[in-house]
Design an enzyme around this catalytic site. Structure first.
Site, PDB file in Angstrom:
ATOM      1  N   LYS A  47       0.819  -1.163  -0.079  1.00 13.97           N
ATOM      2  CA  LYS A  47      -0.080  -0.086  -0.034  1.00 13.97           C
ATOM      3  C   LYS A  47       0.759   1.217  -0.028  1.00 13.97           C
ATOM      4  O   LYS A  47       0.661   2.246  -0.592  1.00 13.97           O
ATOM      5  CB  LYS A  47      -0.995  -0.168   1.159  1.00 13.97           C
ATOM      6  N   ASP A  57     -10.136   4.016   4.471  1.00 12.71           N
ATOM      7  CA  ASP A  57     -10.802   2.595   4.446  1.00 12.71           C
ATOM      8  C   ASP A  57     -12.253   2.449   4.411  1.00 12.71           C
ATOM      9  O   ASP A  57     -12.871   1.584   4.041  1.00 12.71           O
ATOM     10  CB  ASP A  57     -10.337   2.136   5.898  1.00 12.71           C
ATOM     11  N   GLN A  76      -4.517  -1.431   9.626  1.00 14.59           N
ATOM     12  CA  GLN A  76      -4.633  -2.696   8.987  1.00 14.59           C
ATOM     13  C   GLN A  76      -5.405  -3.432   9.895  1.00 14.59           C
ATOM     14  O   GLN A  76      -5.072  -3.699  11.213  1.00 14.59           O
ATOM     15  CB  GLN A  76      -3.338  -3.224   8.783  1.00 14.59           C
TER      16      GLN A  76
HETATM   17  N1  GUN Z   1      -7.199  -6.265   5.984  1.00 20.88           N
HETATM   18  C1  GUN Z   1      -7.823  -6.908   4.743  1.00 20.88           C
HETATM   19  N2  GUN Z   1      -8.500  -6.125   3.922  1.00 20.88           N
HETATM   20  C2  GUN Z   1      -8.388  -4.740   4.543  1.00 20.88           C
HETATM   21  C3  GUN Z   1      -8.747  -3.562   4.180  1.00 20.88           C
HETATM   22  O1  GUN Z   1      -9.404  -3.209   3.258  1.00 20.88           O
HETATM   23  N3  GUN Z   1      -8.789  -2.670   5.105  1.00 20.88           N
HETATM   24  C4  GUN Z   1      -7.961  -2.774   6.263  1.00 20.88           C
HETATM   25  N4  GUN Z   1      -7.682  -1.782   7.133  1.00 20.88           N
HETATM   26  N5  GUN Z   1      -7.420  -4.050   6.656  1.00 20.88           N
HETATM   27  C5  GUN Z   1      -7.567  -5.057   5.699  1.00 20.88           C
END
Ligand code: GUN
Length: 300
Positions: A54, A121, A98
């Site tokens: 990311k 998010d 995350q």
């Molecule tokens: N873990 C797996 N997918 C995601 C996501 O889209 N956002 C976050 N914050 N954690 C994740």
């Protein structure tokens, strides 16, 4: 029928190029560089890889990216202290914590603690509420990516029956809310199925567009799919594979080999929905920075 492949890598690359162009414009016109902060608690290796990719993608789009890596023993007070700093940092426009978090940290409490104007998010209750109210601000990245894949490959959901398998807060619920909206990028008839759904195959067979977000390898088999359906596979499951160095292989929720003989179009795993998720996170971070630059910042 042999399905056309929906190439998530290719579509994600298009989105990322568009985002990078708009990042450059924002810098030029407002002297603002979008900033993304990613918070990782614990040492889960898969999560660490996601966080690294990311950040890399954000930097490639011309953004500022930083990570805050905290030990698995982090307390709620310590995590909130880091989030408070990021909530108040004018150089940070988007914050992503995350998931999953270690068991002792309540994910809802953490999401609610984010500044909703930085919730790239889309998991803060304000973001979810705005989406349900038909005034989306930050749509969770995976649902937003699915919508873009459909639109950019000529599979408009308008008037189609979309069947979603899965009711998670991250995918199932928001993708249903997104595609049922009253606008020409949505306007679908949406059915949501889940673990307590009776006669699942009877319902999935009615889908013009089938979205599998179940979390179980090969859960969608060919007998569950209508001829000519569009199949979006959100699954990321690891199954044993002795021919791989790692001893395992990534597969989706859809039995690709048989379903691709029946569907009109299908997303592969890997290389389908996954790359779109990162691209849409960047799009949300850009949007957060644009909102901040235009002064629409402050209250939720
Ligand atoms: N873990 C797996 N997918 C995601 C996501 O889209 N956002 C976050 N914050 N954690 C994740």
């Amino acid at each position: 029928m042999t399905a056309t492949l929906i190439d998530g890598k290719e579509i994600a690359a298009q989105v990322r190029t568009e985002v990078a162009e708009d990042v450059a414009k924002l810098k030029q016109q407002h002297n603002v560089t979008p900033g993304l902060a990613v918070v990782l608690v614990g040492d889960d290796s898969a999560s660490a890889l996601y966080v690294a990719s990311k950040q890399k993608a954000a930097r490639e789009a011309g953004m500022h990216a930083e990570d805050h890596i905290m030990p698995a023993s982090t307390t709620m007070v310590e995590l909130k202290a880091v989030i408070t700093k990021l909530n108040d940092d004018v150089n940070i426009h988007g914050i992503l914590v995350q998931l999953p978090l270690p068991d002792h940290l309540d994910e809802h409490e953490v999401m609610e603690f984010l500044n909703p104007m930085k919730d790239v998010d889309g998991l803060h209750p304000v973001s979810m509420g705005l989406l349900l109210a038909g005034r989306p601000r930050f749509v969770p990245a995976t649902p937003a990516g699915i919508q873009q894949m459909l639109l950019r490959t000529g599979h408009s959901p308008e008037g189609r029956h979309v069947v979603v398998c899965g009711r998670s807060d991250i995918v199932g619920k928001p993708v249903a809310a997104l595609l049922v909206q009253r606008n020409s990028d949505a306007n679908a008839t949406v059915t949501v199925c889940h673990t307590r759904t009776k006669n699942l195959a009877d319902i999935t067979r009615q889908a013009d567009i089938l979205i599998a977000a179940i979390g179980k390898a090969n859960a969608i088999t060919a007998d569950m799919v209508k001829d000519g359906a569009v199949v979006i596979d959100v699954g990321t499951n690891h199954i044993p594979d002795a021919s791989k160095k790692s001893g395992r292989r990534l597969v989706g929720d859809v039995d690709f080999d048989t379903v691709s003989q029946k569907a009109a179009a299908i997303t592969p795993v890997p290389g389908g929905v996954g790359p779109m998720t990162i691209a849409m996170l960047l799009a949300n971070t850009l949007k957060a920075a644009q909102l901040a630059a235009s002064g629409q910042f402050g209250s939720s």
